[in-house]
Design a protein around this motif. Sequence first.
Motif, PDB file in Angstrom:
ATOM      1  N   LEU A 166      60.557  43.394 -16.836  1.00  0.00           N
ATOM      2  CA  LEU A 166      60.832  41.972 -16.727  1.00  0.00           C
ATOM      3  C   LEU A 166      59.835  41.172 -17.544  1.00  0.00           C
ATOM      4  CD1 LEU A 166      61.205  42.151 -12.867  1.00  0.00           C
ATOM      5  CD2 LEU A 166      63.049  42.041 -14.505  1.00  0.00           C
ATOM      6  N   ALA A 167      60.187  39.941 -17.846  1.00  0.00           N
ATOM      7  CA  ALA A 167      59.317  39.114 -18.684  1.00  0.00           C
ATOM      8  C   ALA A 167      58.426  38.237 -17.823  1.00  0.00           C
ATOM      9  CB  ALA A 167      60.164  38.263 -19.607  1.00  0.00           C
ATOM     10  N   LYS A 168      57.238  38.029 -18.303  1.00  0.00           N
ATOM     11  CA  LYS A 168      56.322  37.189 -17.538  1.00  0.00           C
ATOM     12  C   LYS A 168      56.714  35.725 -17.662  1.00  0.00           C
ATOM     13  CE  LYS A 168      52.985  36.342 -21.162  1.00  0.00           C
ATOM     14  NZ  LYS A 168      51.595  36.473 -21.576  1.00  0.00           N
ATOM     15  N   SER A 169      56.155  34.942 -16.808  1.00  0.00           N
ATOM     16  CA  SER A 169      56.464  33.525 -16.784  1.00  0.00           C
ATOM     17  C   SER A 169      55.196  32.751 -17.122  1.00  0.00           C
ATOM     18  CB  SER A 169      56.957  33.146 -15.395  1.00  0.00           C
ATOM     19  OG  SER A 169      57.717  31.985 -15.443  1.00  0.00           O
ATOM     20  N   SER A 170      55.362  31.563 -17.633  1.00  0.00           N
ATOM     21  CA  SER A 170      54.180  30.771 -17.968  1.00  0.00           C
ATOM     22  C   SER A 170      54.507  29.292 -17.858  1.00  0.00           C
ATOM     23  CB  SER A 170      53.718  31.091 -19.380  1.00  0.00           C
ATOM     24  OG  SER A 170      54.701  30.665 -20.283  1.00  0.00           O
ATOM     25  N   THR A 171      53.482  28.483 -17.909  1.00  0.00           N
ATOM     26  CA  THR A 171      53.719  27.043 -17.777  1.00  0.00           C
ATOM     27  C   THR A 171      54.555  26.513 -18.935  1.00  0.00           C
ATOM     28  OG1 THR A 171      51.563  26.712 -18.768  1.00  0.00           O
ATOM     29  CG2 THR A 171      51.696  26.534 -16.389  1.00  0.00           C
ATOM     30  N   VAL A 231      58.061  26.934 -18.188  1.00  0.00           N
ATOM     31  CA  VAL A 231      58.487  25.951 -17.201  1.00  0.00           C
ATOM     32  C   VAL A 231      58.943  24.686 -17.911  1.00  0.00           C
ATOM     33  CG1 VAL A 231      57.686  24.420 -15.401  1.00  0.00           C
ATOM     34  CG2 VAL A 231      57.052  26.821 -15.341  1.00  0.00           C
ATOM     35  N   LYS A 270      62.295  25.270 -19.649  1.00  0.00           N
ATOM     36  CA  LYS A 270      63.433  25.283 -18.726  1.00  0.00           C
ATOM     37  C   LYS A 270      63.769  23.876 -18.259  1.00  0.00           C
ATOM     38  CE  LYS A 270      63.859  29.815 -16.733  1.00  0.00           C
ATOM     39  NZ  LYS A 270      64.096  30.553 -15.485  1.00  0.00           N
ATOM     40  N   ASN A 271      62.747  23.117 -17.933  1.00  0.00           N
ATOM     41  CA  ASN A 271      63.012  21.777 -17.421  1.00  0.00           C
ATOM     42  C   ASN A 271      63.534  20.851 -18.520  1.00  0.00           C
ATOM     43  OD1 ASN A 271      62.405  22.460 -14.830  1.00  0.00           O
ATOM     44  ND2 ASN A 271      60.263  21.830 -14.957  1.00  0.00           N
ATOM     45  N   LEU A 315      67.027  21.569 -18.745  1.00  0.00           N
ATOM     46  CA  LEU A 315      67.660  20.969 -17.574  1.00  0.00           C
ATOM     47  C   LEU A 315      68.031  19.516 -17.847  1.00  0.00           C
ATOM     48  CD1 LEU A 315      68.144  22.292 -14.852  1.00  0.00           C
ATOM     49  CD2 LEU A 315      66.094  21.202 -14.020  1.00  0.00           C
ATOM     50  N   THR A 356      68.241  16.199 -11.892  1.00  0.00           N
ATOM     51  CA  THR A 356      67.443  17.404 -12.139  1.00  0.00           C
ATOM     52  C   THR A 356      66.513  17.730 -10.989  1.00  0.00           C
ATOM     53  OG1 THR A 356      65.701  16.119 -13.187  1.00  0.00           O
ATOM     54  CG2 THR A 356      67.430  16.975 -14.620  1.00  0.00           C
ATOM     55  N   LYS A 357      66.357  16.814 -10.059  1.00  0.00           N
ATOM     56  CA  LYS A 357      65.391  16.964  -8.963  1.00  0.00           C
ATOM     57  C   LYS A 357      63.946  16.997  -9.473  1.00  0.00           C
ATOM     58  CE  LYS A 357      68.966  17.742  -6.314  1.00  0.00           C
ATOM     59  NZ  LYS A 357      69.561  16.566  -5.683  1.00  0.00           N
ATOM     60  N   LEU A 358      63.753  16.614 -10.704  1.00  0.00           N
ATOM     61  CA  LEU A 358      62.382  16.525 -11.208  1.00  0.00           C
ATOM     62  C   LEU A 358      61.809  15.173 -10.817  1.00  0.00           C
ATOM     63  CD1 LEU A 358      62.992  17.971 -14.781  1.00  0.00           C
ATOM     64  CD2 LEU A 358      61.696  19.054 -12.940  1.00  0.00           C
TER      65      LEU A 358
END
Lengths: 412, 412
Positions: free
Chosen positions: B2-7, B10, B13-14, B17, B37-39
């Motif tokens: 799997l691939a790591k995630s990072s800021t 984020v 993705k947003n 979105l 977006t709920k942001l």
Amino acid sequence: MLAKSSTELVRQKNSVLVLTALRRHGPLAHTELSDFTKLSSATVSVITTDLERAQIIEKAEQQAASGRGRPRVLFSQRRDCGYLIVVIISSDAVQYSLVDYAGRLIDRFTEERQQNVSGVGSFVTGLCDALNRIVARSRLPRDKVLMISISSKGLVESSEPVLRWSPIFGREQIDFAAVLRDEWSAKVILGNETLLVAAAVGRQEENKKGRDFRGLAALSLGHSIGLGIVRRGEEGKHEISAPNFGHMLHMSGGGLCRCGSRGCIEAYAGFYAILRAAFDVPLDTIPAKFVPVAELDKIAASARQGSRRNIFAFRQAGLALGIGLSRVLSLHESMPIAITGPGTRYYDLLLEGISEGLAESHVVRMEGMPELRVMADEPTLVFEGHLNRALAMMDDDIVRSGVVTELNGQTG
Amino acid sequence: MLAKSSTELVRQKNSVLVLTALRRHGPLAHTELSDFTKLSSATVSVITTDLERAQIIEKAEQQAASGRGRPRVLFSQRRDCGYLIVVIISSDAVQYSLVDYAGRLIDRFTEERQQNVSGVGSFVTGLCDALNRIVARSRLPRDKVLMISISSKGLVESSEPVLRWSPIFGREQIDFAAVLRDEWSAKVILGNETLLVAAAVGRQEENKKGRDFRGLAALSLGHSIGLGIVRRGEEGKHEISAPNFGHMLHMSGGGLCRCGSRGCIEAYAGFYAILRAAFDVPLDTIPAKFVPVAELDKIAASARQGSRRNIFAFRQAGLALGIGLSRVLSLHESMPIAITGPGTRYYDLLLEGISEGLAESHVVRMEGMPELRVMADEPTLVFEGHLNRALAMMDDDIVRSGVVTELNGQTG
DNA sequence: CTAAATTTCTCGACTGTCGAGAAAAAAATC
DNA sequence: GATTTTTTTCTCGACAGTCGAGAAATTTAG
């Protein structure tokens, strides 16, 4: 709508990444974790100390230093972090296994199922008894059992642990969540047996082929016919599904099947179907529920000695499988096929029909024959699939539940 | 692995979105973006200013204030951010459309295809010519075309824009990426026509049903038979696939199909197959490539007036479809079926066969009849599917390419 | 002209990841 | 035995991202 992303989610994902690496490769040191996950050393530090504080992983006792330099300290799952009970329901018995969080088998026993007393009610009470027994024997507190993973042949609801149809109980559904809700806080999951085989074989395949692994189908041959499909989705996640292959229509208006429909693949390729063809019993005879394997061995032996009728019986079964598989390949991509189950002992007799059935279809003419592979030891694969799936899910649930982060800042 | 995630992920993705919300709901104000977006409002601010600086979105001219309070300023895509060319290949013509980043149609023309000169070579040169023409007419610089989205009936490679088999070119493959690589920097994608129908209908369904939407199959009836499947994956993403349904085996050793195989569904349910059945032509006659619709209309008219043979021709076609669909439902979950294409005009004659074919299978007996729905206007759905898919991909590519973040800190 | 309403923007707090280098700990060397 | 080398683990400061709260902006109502 899609879900938003946040820094906390990042931490969750990366924590799961660390736990997954531990699952796949066994105990790992800080450096190795960093290598496998591609996370920086600093990040691995933060995550492991968090997981350690939450009592999910622990540092192994010092092992003999292997080279020079500061010795590695290995992280591994804390075995007592939580427990899993695996329940494998087969036609003649139910096997119960208790497994710790590290995947080690603690206890196991098997209950014979009497063929005659086969009501769902008595089965369910037997199940509850056995579950109680297995925790009692190991003196574990019930609430340490985090998950109960059940498998059966038949048709399973994909989102809930509900058995919709099975060769054993027929249309009498079982909602395992409802049955176990009162006595157990554990999460209950249910999977078709061949789905779990596919999960296990798929994982093996990826270990071998790495990124080249695209997908795979597992075909289980026996009294009934099962199919599991695993594909590598984006982000490398394995997506598994268990189509209702055995009861896909093989031939319109064909032979009567155990399920009550006509012309299912199983009604041509299941053990009882082969028996029926060998003895020239009319196709609408209500089939025997289970056929002794010795009986089929006899038919196979005589087929191998040249009996026309018996050769034909196996050939017909192979044809139904091959044509069915060709239809599966039409609807998915072409992929290798791993064949398991007691029926593999007749593979020599089935192969011709399978090949011929496959060859007929447009996809196979386009993409060529898929790779066929025999993997005999089905029970082991089923159990392995249970562990793969259930333990990965437990990792996920634990991280998501927040036990990791909520301790932060407190003095430990 | 799997691939790591990072800021940074984020943020990506947003950002996507936000762009997606703009796609789905048209121009939106800061507040509405935050709602969809709920942001948090603060985050929306940062993202929109970034996207604005990167010239991807812009504030619309002040609109008439609707209530009291500070007036909203609407964000929308900058139309000149990039362009998309949609190429729809059908049996008798190829339609070219130029669309801007906001999804507005700028230019469109259609080239007739001569039936006789049907070599892949001449088709490809025609394609290149037409593409050159459409950018020339609109005076756009070539490199502003970010994507070329092509569709055809037939079998399409899922990962690359390669047409493996089509009713038009047969086994002569076309690798569109290779063909266009030299002249175009744009990303080239290819999709089966019915896949795009499924994408469009799936989006409509989700707008209607919201989270209840699970999946859907689109069935296209015409000279050839197409099927597209869309399912809502986790995180709400739509996963679309185009199985080789038309050439799935319907009946072992059955009628000859255009593809050269025998017994394909299309060889029973395609227009030429219905014609063949109506005129009682032998099943191994090499079928006509395309049948005038007027011809089928006549057969249908006489069937509606009671012609036994013609009724049977349609019934047989329906049966092939119904049985095929039952097999699809065996391999996926049960889902509603949207029927499109020119063949829908004979729906009244097909329905009986379809229902009967479906009813035969185990799944349908278990889960009940799936919902059937006729959606006549196929060309519109195909185009809509192109836009949905290609523009979403463009949003993704643009954000991922880094044009958004690399301007940060510079004075604009 | 002032108050109310509504939207947008800004600031500080918090949580993440990362690179670089310090600290730790064992083996090799003198 | 002291020192150097090597390897691993830990720590610190920089930087990126989201969020809540409240300030600033801007229009309508009175």
